[in-house]
Design a protein around this motif. Structure first.
Motif, mmCIF file in Angstrom:
data_model
loop_
_atom_site.group_PDB
_atom_site.id
_atom_site.type_symbol
_atom_site.label_atom_id
_atom_site.label_comp_id
_atom_site.label_asym_id
_atom_site.label_seq_id
_atom_site.Cartn_x
_atom_site.Cartn_y
_atom_site.Cartn_z
ATOM 1 N N TYR A 167 0.838 -1.205 0.000
ATOM 2 C CA TYR A 167 0.000 0.000 0.000
ATOM 3 C C TYR A 167 0.868 1.249 0.000
ATOM 4 C CZ TYR A 167 -2.441 3.965 2.006
ATOM 5 O OH TYR A 167 -2.907 5.245 2.246
ATOM 6 N N ALA A 168 1.882 1.280 0.859
ATOM 7 C CA ALA A 168 2.746 2.459 0.942
ATOM 8 C C ALA A 168 3.477 2.693 -0.369
ATOM 9 C CB ALA A 168 3.748 2.281 2.080
ATOM 10 N N GLU A 169 3.877 1.609 -1.018
ATOM 11 C CA GLU A 169 4.571 1.735 -2.302
ATOM 12 C C GLU A 169 3.637 2.291 -3.375
ATOM 13 O OE1 GLU A 169 7.190 -1.012 -5.405
ATOM 14 O OE2 GLU A 169 6.443 -1.863 -3.527
ATOM 15 N N ALA A 170 2.376 1.900 -3.322
ATOM 16 C CA ALA A 170 1.406 2.358 -4.327
ATOM 17 C C ALA A 170 0.889 3.763 -4.050
ATOM 18 C CB ALA A 170 0.225 1.389 -4.379
ATOM 19 N N TYR A 171 1.025 4.228 -2.810
ATOM 20 C CA TYR A 171 0.432 5.512 -2.419
ATOM 21 C C TYR A 171 0.959 6.649 -3.287
ATOM 22 C CZ TYR A 171 -1.202 9.388 0.401
ATOM 23 O OH TYR A 171 -1.825 10.542 0.822
ATOM 24 N N GLY A 172 0.028 7.475 -3.762
ATOM 25 C CA GLY A 172 0.391 8.624 -4.586
ATOM 26 C C GLY A 172 0.568 8.312 -6.054
ATOM 27 N N GLY A 173 0.437 7.034 -6.426
ATOM 28 C CA GLY A 173 0.610 6.638 -7.811
ATOM 29 C C GLY A 173 -0.691 6.177 -8.441
ATOM 30 N N ASN A 174 -0.579 5.665 -9.652
ATOM 31 C CA ASN A 174 -1.760 5.261 -10.397
ATOM 32 C C ASN A 174 -2.467 4.051 -9.803
ATOM 33 O OD1 ASN A 174 -1.291 7.296 -12.293
ATOM 34 N ND2 ASN A 174 -0.059 5.963 -13.609
ATOM 35 N N THR A 175 -1.760 3.280 -8.998
ATOM 36 C CA THR A 175 -2.359 2.063 -8.437
ATOM 37 C C THR A 175 -2.810 2.234 -6.985
ATOM 38 O OG1 THR A 175 -0.178 1.223 -7.765
ATOM 39 C CG2 THR A 175 -0.990 0.594 -9.967
ATOM 40 N N GLN A 176 -2.831 3.475 -6.498
ATOM 41 C CA GLN A 176 -3.231 3.688 -5.106
ATOM 42 C C GLN A 176 -4.650 3.192 -4.845
ATOM 43 O OE1 GLN A 176 -2.596 7.621 -3.309
ATOM 44 N NE2 GLN A 176 -4.593 7.436 -2.297
ATOM 45 N N GLY A 177 -5.580 3.532 -5.734
ATOM 46 C CA GLY A 177 -6.971 3.124 -5.537
ATOM 47 C C GLY A 177 -7.133 1.624 -5.532
ATOM 48 N N GLU A 178 -6.419 0.959 -6.420
ATOM 49 C CA GLU A 178 -6.467 -0.504 -6.469
ATOM 50 C C GLU A 178 -5.916 -1.105 -5.174
ATOM 51 O OE1 GLU A 178 -4.160 -4.074 -8.881
ATOM 52 O OE2 GLU A 178 -4.341 -2.078 -9.797
ATOM 53 N N ALA A 179 -4.839 -0.517 -4.674
ATOM 54 C CA ALA A 179 -4.225 -1.034 -3.454
ATOM 55 C C ALA A 179 -5.147 -0.862 -2.253
ATOM 56 C CB ALA A 179 -2.892 -0.344 -3.193
#
Length: 251
Positions: A167-179
């Motif tokens: 989740y932290a890795e995805a935060y702020g990127g295009n996959t944040q919502g998916e995470a």
């Protein structure tokens, strides 16, 4: 409100890098509790590269005197060795309020995955039973992708702690919502299995609020690395209070 347990491993890393007694793990933990943190977490490893057995004894006594939660994390399958009596033995000595079982290997810098409950469940069952006989609540480190929370509950776990690194890795990127959706779904499935929800790893002031707003039923977060890094600039008291405000706003 979700509770905050502060992981003070990084204080021990700094102390051990120079030797001696400073900075004091107990003093840092006390400062966090004085600022309002709800508990203290440590994750000893067999090589004693940060938290040591003597730290655990001292922190156990301090948290017990304060009446707050002491959360001891570790791999229950790692064999004892010089200076490290084993995770279960440490729990026998300090009777932590919560024992969080984590499948990390000796060589890992930090935890990076949860248990495979289908594979590990029966091996965990007697260890969980022993820990619960000591009065410990038992939490199992888990991936959001797990499809077997029912097994974790069946072998006796009280909670799971979601590994939130992805989740932290995805935060702020295009996959944040998916995470966030993946963790929210996992929380619902774990809750349906009768498990409480904890979370930890790479959570920070930046990403914590979003996680708690999107993921239901999180009882406790364990935060160490980010909190200690932020405290280098703001101080422990101010940093812990920032986190408490995030938790309060997200409840």
């Amino acid at each position: 409100m979700t509770l905050l347990s502060v992981n003070v491993n990084k204080i021990a890393v700094l102390r051990n890098s120079r030797g001696g007694l400073e900075p004091s793990v107990v003093r840092a933990a006390t400062a966090c509790l004085d600022a309002g943190a709800h508990g203290i977490t440590v994750h000893p490893r067999p090589d004693a590269r940060h938290i040591r057995s003597d730290d655990i004894i001292a922190l156990g006594e301090m948290t017990r005197a304060r009446g707050v939660e002491f959360n001891l994390e570790g791999n229950p399958f790692a064999p004892p060795r010089g200076g490290y009596p084993g995770f279960i033995e440490l729990c026998r000595r300090v009777r932590p309020a919560q024992a969080t079982l984590v499948p990390d290997s000796d060589g890992q810098i930090t935890s990076d995955h949860g248990f495979d409950f289908r594979r590990d469940g029966e091996s965990l069952r007697p260890l969980i039973a022993e820990l619960k006989s000591l009065g410990c609540r038992v939490s199992l480190f888990a991936d959001a992708e797990s499809d077997s929370f029912d097994i974790a509950a069946a072998v006796g776990a009280d909670r799971v702690e979601f590994y939130t690194g992805p989740y932290a890795e995805a935060y702020g990127g295009n996959t944040q919502g998916e995470a966030t959706s993946r963790y929210a779904d996992a929380a619902r499935r774990a809750s349906a299995a009768g498990l409480g929800i904890n979370a930890g790893h790479d959570l920070s002031q930046e990403n914590l609020g979003t996680f708690l707003r999107e993921v239901p039923s999180v009882l406790e977060v364990s935060i160490g690395h980010a909190l200690i890094v932020e405290a280098l600039y703001e101080g422990l008291d101010a940093t812990v209070k920032h986190y408490l405000r995030i938790l309060s706003a997200s409840s």
